[in-house]
Design a protein around this motif. Structure first.
Motif, short mmCIF file in Angstrom:
data_model
loop_
_atom_site.label_atom_id
_atom_site.label_comp_id
_atom_site.label_asym_id
_atom_site.label_seq_id
_atom_site.Cartn_x
_atom_site.Cartn_y
_atom_site.Cartn_z
N PHE A 110 0.83 -1.21 0.00
CA PHE A 110 0.00 0.00 0.00
C PHE A 110 0.86 1.25 0.00
CE2 PHE A 110 -2.26 3.34 2.37
CZ PHE A 110 -3.33 3.51 1.52
N ILE A 111 1.89 1.28 0.81
CA ILE A 111 2.78 2.45 0.85
C ILE A 111 3.46 2.64 -0.50
CG2 ILE A 111 4.86 3.40 1.91
CD1 ILE A 111 4.00 2.12 4.51
N GLY A 112 3.86 1.56 -1.15
CA GLY A 112 4.46 1.66 -2.47
C GLY A 112 3.49 2.24 -3.49
N CYS A 113 2.21 1.87 -3.40
CA CYS A 113 1.21 2.43 -4.33
C CYS A 113 1.01 3.92 -4.09
CB CYS A 113 -0.11 1.68 -4.17
SG CYS A 113 -0.07 -0.03 -4.74
N VAL A 114 1.04 4.35 -2.84
CA VAL A 114 0.89 5.78 -2.54
C VAL A 114 2.07 6.56 -3.08
CG1 VAL A 114 0.75 7.48 -0.68
CG2 VAL A 114 -0.57 5.36 -0.53
N VAL A 115 3.27 6.04 -2.86
CA VAL A 115 4.47 6.73 -3.37
C VAL A 115 4.45 6.77 -4.90
CG1 VAL A 115 6.98 6.63 -3.47
CG2 VAL A 115 5.82 6.15 -1.32
N ALA A 116 4.03 5.68 -5.54
CA ALA A 116 3.96 5.66 -7.00
C ALA A 116 2.95 6.68 -7.52
CB ALA A 116 3.60 4.26 -7.48
N LEU A 117 1.84 6.84 -6.83
CA LEU A 117 0.85 7.83 -7.25
C LEU A 117 1.40 9.25 -7.13
CD1 LEU A 117 -2.00 8.69 -8.08
CD2 LEU A 117 -2.68 8.51 -5.67
N VAL A 118 2.09 9.53 -6.04
CA VAL A 118 2.67 10.87 -5.87
C VAL A 118 3.70 11.16 -6.95
CG1 VAL A 118 4.03 12.32 -4.31
CG2 VAL A 118 2.20 10.89 -3.39
N LEU A 119 4.56 10.21 -7.24
CA LEU A 119 5.55 10.40 -8.30
C LEU A 119 4.89 10.58 -9.67
CD1 LEU A 119 8.27 7.80 -7.21
CD2 LEU A 119 8.29 10.30 -6.89
N LEU A 120 3.81 9.84 -9.91
CA LEU A 120 3.11 9.96 -11.18
C LEU A 120 2.48 11.34 -11.34
CD1 LEU A 120 2.05 8.63 -13.79
CD2 LEU A 120 0.08 7.80 -12.46
N VAL A 121 1.90 11.86 -10.26
CA VAL A 121 1.30 13.20 -10.31
C VAL A 121 2.37 14.25 -10.57
CG1 VAL A 121 0.09 14.94 -8.95
CG2 VAL A 121 -0.67 12.57 -8.89
N GLN A 122 3.49 14.15 -9.89
CA GLN A 122 4.57 15.13 -10.09
C GLN A 122 5.14 15.05 -11.50
OE1 GLN A 122 7.38 14.33 -6.96
NE2 GLN A 122 6.11 15.27 -5.37
N THR A 123 5.29 13.83 -12.04
CA THR A 123 5.82 13.68 -13.39
C THR A 123 4.86 14.22 -14.44
OG1 THR A 123 7.02 11.71 -12.68
CG2 THR A 123 6.74 12.02 -15.05
N THR A 124 3.58 13.93 -14.25
CA THR A 124 2.59 14.41 -15.23
C THR A 124 2.46 15.93 -15.19
OG1 THR A 124 1.39 12.32 -14.94
CG2 THR A 124 0.21 14.13 -15.98
N SER A 125 2.51 16.49 -13.99
CA SER A 125 2.36 17.95 -13.87
C SER A 125 3.56 18.69 -14.45
CB SER A 125 2.18 18.34 -12.41
OG SER A 125 1.03 17.70 -11.87
N GLY A 126 4.76 18.11 -14.32
CA GLY A 126 5.96 18.79 -14.80
C GLY A 126 6.31 18.50 -16.24
N SER A 127 5.55 17.65 -16.91
CA SER A 127 5.85 17.29 -18.30
C SER A 127 5.23 18.31 -19.25
CB SER A 127 5.33 15.89 -18.61
OG SER A 127 5.52 15.59 -19.98
N GLY A 128 5.97 18.65 -20.31
CA GLY A 128 5.44 19.57 -21.29
C GLY A 128 4.89 18.88 -22.53
#
Length: 305
Positions: A110-128
């Motif tokens: 579960f903790i791994g899924c939460v961390v993966a979601l946070v990283l995915l949000v940051q990557t998607t937001s910072g991508s052009g």
């Protein structure tokens, strides 16, 4: 799971975060208490004060999720370790190794899924890139539903710790909710809500979780004899109260004999009191009596001559 199941993230979350080795609840009332505890825990995790401050902030929600994950990673093994020390006084804890490892795997997943979601949000937001944004956005939406559904599942069974002890999920939920609220009270960070509203919303969730957990533990003790301090390898709990067995026979009817039972002495058995037509004593009542002539003689002639 089939291929179509992956199109429904809440079904995947149910299969992943509520596996078959987690024991079923003992009765529906305890399951209802768990649902109330899940709602109070969700209020503590998301933070009502975040909404009241002026809008729902996704960034702060993700930060709270990461903080809660870190707290769970540190607090859950510590609390379980304390209870293992308590249980060692009345029995061995070696047989609890398998359910403990299963619960730890579920926690790390579960903790791994939460961390993966946070990283995915940051990557998607910072991508052009438009393609990355579109693909990441769809994946992010799937992951958000998956993680929220998984959080509901693990809040109810608390990472399957009921397989270790039935009272352990209630204890862990109480300790976690208080640990999430105490830093705000100690630092005085009431998030701009003022003293009264801040104390109400900061303490509301842990107080509610504690009350529900105490009610759940009390019901387990009264109905099934399960206590938190008792070793979990004690007598297994019964699934529910056994209904009383009704007395034999119909109510208000005196006991009656079997009308088809064999008679103690058959009335037609030869001997005394036997067949009245058998020879001998008590035999044929017509035996020995003068028998009528079988062919009576007819007189000769009209005058007997």
């Amino acid at each position: 799971m089939r291929a179509r199941t992956f199109l429904k993230p809440h079904h995947v979350a149910r299969a992943v975060f509520h596996p078959a080795w987690i024991p079923q609840p003992l009765d529906p009332s305890i399951e209802r208490l768990k649902r109330f505890r899940v709602i109070a825990g969700a209020v503590a995790s998301i933070g009502v004060y975040t909404v009241l401050e002026g809008g729902f902030d996704v960034t702060e929600l993700l930060e709270n999720a990461l903080t809660a994950s870190a707290v769970l990673l540190l607090l859950t093994p510590l609390t379980v370790g304390v209870m293992l020390f308590v249980w060692r006084r009345t029995g061995t804890v070696r047989r609890l190794r398998a359910p403990l490892l299963d619960s730890l795997k579920l926690l790390l997943l579960f903790i791994g899924c939460v961390v993966a979601l946070v990283l995915l949000v940051q990557t998607t937001s910072g991508s052009g890139s438009m393609l990355v944004t579109l693909g990441g956005g769809l994946t992010m939406m799937w992951m958000i539903v998956f993680v929220i559904s998984g959080a509901v599942r693990v809040s109810g069974n608390f990472f399957g710790t009921a397989a270790v002890h039935r009272c352990l999920p209630a204890l862990l939920a109480t300790v976690t909710s208080w640990l999430m609220a105490i830093p705000d009270l100690v630092t005085g960070d009431l998030h701009g809500l003022g003293l009264t509203m801040g104390v109400v919303f900061v303490l509301g969730a842990p107080v509610t979780v504690t009350a529900i957990a105490l009610a759940e533990a009390g019901r387990l003790k009264r109905r099934y004899g399960i206590r938190l301090g008792a070793h979990p390898a004690g007598p297994p709990p019964v699934p529910g109260p056994v209904p009383p067995v009704p007395p034999a026979g119909l109510p208000h009817v005196p006991p009656q004999g079997n009308p088809y039972a064999p008679h103690p002495r058959h009335p037609y058995v030869p001997g005394a009191g036997g067949n009245p037509y058998a020879p001998g004593t008590g035999g044929n009542p017509y035996a020995g009596s003068p028998q009528p002539p079988s062919h009576p003689q007819r007189p000769h002639g009209l005058h007997g001559g």
